[in-house]
Design a protein around this motif. Structure first.
Motif, mmCIF file in Angstrom:
data_model
loop_
_atom_site.group_PDB
_atom_site.id
_atom_site.type_symbol
_atom_site.label_atom_id
_atom_site.label_comp_id
_atom_site.label_asym_id
_atom_site.label_seq_id
_atom_site.Cartn_x
_atom_site.Cartn_y
_atom_site.Cartn_z
ATOM 1 N N ALA A 45 0.830 -1.198 0.000
ATOM 2 C CA ALA A 45 0.000 0.000 0.000
ATOM 3 C C ALA A 45 0.872 1.259 0.000
ATOM 4 N N LEU A 46 1.921 1.249 0.803
ATOM 5 C CA LEU A 46 2.782 2.433 0.848
ATOM 6 C C LEU A 46 3.532 2.620 -0.464
ATOM 7 N N LEU A 47 3.889 1.496 -1.079
ATOM 8 C CA LEU A 47 4.539 1.577 -2.383
ATOM 9 C C LEU A 47 3.582 2.207 -3.399
ATOM 10 N N ALA A 48 2.329 1.716 -3.420
ATOM 11 C CA ALA A 48 1.338 2.261 -4.346
ATOM 12 C C ALA A 48 1.133 3.744 -4.084
ATOM 13 N N PHE A 49 1.134 4.131 -2.828
ATOM 14 C CA PHE A 49 0.915 5.531 -2.471
ATOM 15 C C PHE A 49 2.041 6.414 -3.007
ATOM 16 N N THR A 50 3.283 5.992 -2.786
ATOM 17 C CA THR A 50 4.394 6.827 -3.273
ATOM 18 C C THR A 50 4.451 6.820 -4.798
ATOM 19 N N LEU A 51 4.166 5.668 -5.427
ATOM 20 C CA LEU A 51 4.182 5.617 -6.893
ATOM 21 C C LEU A 51 3.181 6.622 -7.449
ATOM 22 N N SER A 52 1.999 6.651 -6.844
ATOM 23 C CA SER A 52 0.960 7.546 -7.331
ATOM 24 C C SER A 52 1.336 9.005 -7.098
ATOM 25 N N ALA B 271 7.714 23.966 -1.966
ATOM 26 C CA ALA B 271 6.739 22.916 -2.279
ATOM 27 C C ALA B 271 7.443 21.567 -2.405
ATOM 28 N N SER B 272 8.608 21.565 -3.081
ATOM 29 C CA SER B 272 9.355 20.315 -3.245
ATOM 30 C C SER B 272 9.793 19.761 -1.903
ATOM 31 N N THR B 273 10.254 20.671 -1.019
ATOM 32 C CA THR B 273 10.714 20.215 0.290
ATOM 33 C C THR B 273 9.587 19.520 1.045
ATOM 34 N N ILE B 274 8.387 20.090 0.957
ATOM 35 C CA ILE B 274 7.248 19.468 1.642
ATOM 36 C C ILE B 274 7.026 18.054 1.109
ATOM 37 N N LEU B 275 7.069 17.919 -0.226
ATOM 38 C CA LEU B 275 6.834 16.602 -0.815
ATOM 39 C C LEU B 275 7.951 15.623 -0.459
ATOM 40 N N ILE B 276 9.201 16.106 -0.471
ATOM 41 C CA ILE B 276 10.331 15.227 -0.123
ATOM 42 C C ILE B 276 10.150 14.703 1.303
ATOM 43 N N VAL B 277 9.851 15.615 2.232
ATOM 44 C CA VAL B 277 9.708 15.210 3.625
ATOM 45 C C VAL B 277 8.584 14.183 3.754
ATOM 46 N N LEU B 278 7.487 14.420 3.031
ATOM 47 C CA LEU B 278 6.348 13.510 3.096
ATOM 48 C C LEU B 278 6.706 12.126 2.554
ATOM 49 N N THR B 279 7.301 12.081 1.337
ATOM 50 C CA THR B 279 7.577 10.767 0.741
ATOM 51 C C THR B 279 8.683 10.041 1.493
ATOM 52 N N VAL B 280 9.715 10.787 1.910
ATOM 53 C CA VAL B 280 10.791 10.130 2.645
ATOM 54 C C VAL B 280 10.267 9.564 3.958
#
Lengths: 301, 284
Positions: B210-217, B254-263
Motif C-alpha cells: 500500500a505504501l509503495l502504491a501511495f508513493t508511486l501515485s 513545495a518540493s521540500t514538503i513533498l520530499i519530507v512527506l515521501t521520505v
C-alpha cells in the motif's frame, strides 16, 4: 502445492475476476488501441482510420527519427555504462561494510530514488545552470588563480561560464543521477550472495586485489551486472522528463518525440508507431537478458 | 568473516577501510545528496535567486500554503494517491492470492501480462491512457470533485497494482500451508481461513504494498501528464509548469514538503516490511 482451479471454482472466480478485468480493460485494451492506431492514418481532424498501413513505421525509420531512436539508445547505453562504473565500487563498499554501516549505506543509496523524479531533476538544474553551483565554484577558483598569476604578470582574463545545462551532457548527467540507485541495488544483491572464501582464496594464493577483482569478483557478479544494466537501460531509453528539462533542442529523445505527436503535432498514428517501437526495444532488452541468464544457468548445469 | 575492527592496516576484505573506496563512496553520496540538500536549504532563502544565500525566511512556505493552485493540486494528488492505493491494494492482494493458490490454464500468460505495467515505458502507457480516455471512455469534465479525478485514478491503479501483487506474493511465499490445513481440519471455512489465518500473515506485505502504491501515485508525472485536464492538476504537474515557467524558491518550498512527506512514508514502509518494498522496486 498449487491447487487446480477446478477444485474451488467459486474461490477462483472471486479472486480472479476483478484483477483480470482491470488488467484487460484498463491496461491491455488501451495498449491494443495504440497498437491498432499505429497501423492507421488521420482521415480527418478528429478521426483516425485504421487501414493496415505501414506508413507510420516507414516514417519512423526515416533518418531524422531513426537518428533520434538511435540517440535514445546511445544515451541509455552510455548511462548504463557510467552507472556501472560509478556504482560498482559503491556496491562493493556496501557489501563488505559492517552490518550496521550496511543498513545505513543502503538507506542512503535508496532514499533519493524515493524522491520525486521531477524534484530531483529540478535540483540538478540549479547545479548545472550558467550561474549554478558548478560555474560559481569554478568562477571562484578561476579568479583566485587569476589573482595568483597576476603576481607574475599573467592574469587569466575574465571567467567564461561553461555551458552545462540544456545540452546532451546535461541529459546523460541527469540520467546517471536518476538511475544510479537502480544499478547499485542489484549489484549489491549479487555481491552479497557471493562466497567470500573465494575472494580470500584468491588473495591467499597470491593474486593482488585488482586481479582478484577482475578474475573473481566481476565474473561472479555477472547476474547482478545484467539485471542492474536492464533496470538502468529500460527506463533510460524511454526517459521523458530528463531530456525535456535538462536537454537542449538537439537532445530530444524518443519519448519527447512521442509526446509531441500526441500533444502538439496531432499525429497520433505516428506517435503510436513510435510508442510501439519503443516498447519493442524494451521487450528486446528483456528477452536478451532472459536468454543470457538462461544460458548461464544451463552451462552451470 | 568476523574481522574485529582494529587500528591496524585494513584486513583483506575490509574494503570500506581503504581510502580510495571511502573517497569514491563519499563523492557518490555528495553527488546524490548535494543537489537535494541545497534545494531544501534554498527554500529558506530570502532572495528570489535560487543560488545566492541572503538570509533565512519562511516566506516561501507562507506563499506556498496560501497559493490556492498549489493547495488544490496537493489535495488532488493526495486524494488520487489515497483512492488509488486502496483499490490497488485490494486488486494486488487478490492477484497475489490467485497466483499463490491456484494452477490454471494461461497462468504464465497472465503473469506475463501482470508484469507489463512494470516494464512498459511510462510514456507508452501515458499515451495509451490519453487515447483510451478521449476515444473509448471519455471522462466527463463537468463532474464534481473528486469524481473528476477518475481518469487519473484509474490509470494510477493500472500501473500500481502489479507492484502490490509482487510484494504481497513475496510475503505469501513464506506462509506455512500447514496452518491453513490445520484451520480447515478444525472446521474453518474458506472465509474464516482467509480472515483469521491468511490476512494476518499477509498484513506486513499489504502495508508495504500500500505504501509503495501511495508513493508511486504521488510521484507520477508522465502518466498523469497525459490524463489530467485543466481542472485536474496534480502536484507534480503544477511543479512542472512552475519549473518550466517561473522557478522561484516557492518551488523549492513545495518540493521540500513533498520530499519530507515521501521520505517519511518510505522510511515507515521500510521499517514495517523489512525490505520487501525495495526488492519489489528493484524488480528482483
Amino acid at each position: 502445492m498449487d491447487e487446480s482451479w477446478e477444485k474451488a471454482k467459486a474461490v477462483f472466480a472471486t479472486l480472479g475476476v476483478a484483477p483480470v478485468a482491470w488488467l484487460v480493460g484498463f491496461f491491455l485494451l488501451p495498449l491494443a488501441i495504440i497498437w491498432g492506431y499505429s497501423f492507421g492514418e488521420n482521415s480527418s481532424l478528429t478521426e483516425i482510420s485504421v487501414n493496415g498501413t505501414l506508413s507510420n513505421y516507414v516514417h519512423a525509420i526515416k533518418p531524422l527519427y531513426l537518428g533520434i531512436i538511435l540517440k535514445s539508445f546511445w544515451f541509455a547505453a552510455l548511462t548504463t555504462v557510467l552507472c556501472l562504473i560509478v556504482g560498482f565500487p559503491v556496491a562493493i563498499a556496501i557489501t563488505f561494510a559492517s552490518p550496521r554501516t550496511k543498513g545505513w549505506l543502503l538507506m542512503l543509496i535508496m532514499l533519493p530514488f524515493w524522491t520525486n523524479l521531477l524534484i530531483r531533476t529540478y535540483a540538478l538544474m540549479a547545479v548545472l545552470r550558467t550561474e549554478g553551483y558548478v560555474n560559481t565554484g569554478l568562477g571562484v577558483v578561476w579568479s583566485a588563480l587569476s589573482h595568483l598569476l597576476a603576481l607574475f604578470g599573467h592574469p587569466l582574463g575574465p571567467f567564461h561560464p561553461l555551458d552545462l545545462l540544456y545540452n546532451n551532457f546535461a541529459v546523460v548527467f541527469g540520467l546517471v543521477y536518476v538511475q544510479l540507485p537502480f544499478m547499485v541495488l542489484p549489484l549489491y544483491a549479487a555481491l552479497d550472495r557471493l562466497d567470500r572464501s573465494l575472494i580470500e582464496a584468491s588473495l591467499d594464493l597470491g593474486a593482488g586485489q585488482l586481479t582478484t577483482f577482475r578474475r573473481v569478483v566481476v565474473p561472479l557478479a555477472i547476474p547482478g551486472i545484467i539485471s542492474g544494466a536492464l533496470v538502468t537501460l529500460i527506463p533510460s531509453i524511454g526517459a521523458y522528463l530528463t531530456p525535456d528539462l535538462l536537454g537542449g533542442p538537439s537532445s530530444l529523445m524518443i519519448a519527447n518525440v512521442i509526446e509531441r505527436q500526441f500533444k502538439t503535432a496531432n499525429d497520433w498514428p505516428f506517435g503510436a508507431a513510435l510508442s510501439f517501437l519503443l516498447m519493442y526495444m524494451t521487450f528486446l532488452a528483456i528477452a536478451v537478458q532472459a536468454i543470457v541468464t538462461r544460458n548461464r544457468t544451463r552451462r552451470r548445469g | 568473516m568476523a574481522q574485529s575492527p582494529t587500528k591496524s592496516a585494513p584486513g583483506p576484505l575490509e574494503y570500506l577501510r581503504r581510502w580510495p573506496l571511502r573517497l569514491w563512496l563519499t563523492a557518490v553520496l555528495v553527488y546524490l545528496y548535494a543537489p537535494l540538500i541545497s534545494l531544501m536549504v534554498f527554500s529558506f532563502n530570502k532572495s528570489r535567486a535560487t543560488i545566492v544565500w541572503r538570509g533565512f525566511t519562511l516566506d516561501w512556505y507562507g506563499k506556498a500554503f496560501t497559493d490556492s493552485d498549489l493547495v488544490i493540486a496537493f489535495a488532488n494528488s493526495l486524494t488520487i494517491a489515497a483512492v488509488s492505493t486502496i483499490v490497488s491494494t485490494v486488486l494486488g492482494a487478490l492477484t497475489a492470492l490467485l497466483l499463490w493458490r491456484f494452477r490454471f490454464p494461461l497462468k504464465t500468460i497472465f503473469e506475463g501480462a501482470l508484469g507489463l505495467p512494470i516494464v512498459v515505458p511510462e510514456i507508452c502507457m501515458g499515451v495509451a491512457m490519453l487515447v483510451f480516455f478521449t476515444q473509448v471512455m471519455p471522462w466527463p469534465t463537468n463532474l464534481a470533485w473528486p469524481l473528476n479525478l477518475g481518469a487519473i485514478i484509474i490509470s494510477h491503479i493500472s500501473f500500481s497494482f502489479s507492484f502490490v501483487a509482487i510484494v504481497v506474493r513475496g510475503r505469501l511465499a513464506s506462509f506455512n500451508r500447514e496452518l491453513e490445513e490445520a484451520a480447515k481440519d478444525l472446521g474453518a471455512g474458506e472465509w474464516r481461513v482467509f480472515w483469521d489465518v491468511l490476512v494476518p500473515h499477509m498484513a506486513p506485505g499489504l502495508l508495504a504494498g500500500a505504501l509503495l502504491a501511495f508513493t508511486l501515485s504521488l510521484d507520477d508525472f508522465v502518466i498523469t501528464f497525459f490524463t489530467s485536464g485543466p481542472d485536474t492538476t496534480t502536484f507534480p504537474i503544477l511543479v512542472y509548469s512552475m519549473v518550466r515557467f517561473s522557478p522561484t524558491p516557492e518551488v523549492n518550498a513545495a518540493s521540500t514538503i513533498l520530499i519530507v512527506l515521501t521520505v517519511g512514508l518510505t522510511a515507515f514502509a521500510l521499517w514495517i516490511s523489512g525490505g520487501d518494498v525495495v526488492r519489489a522496486e528493484a524488480g528482483d
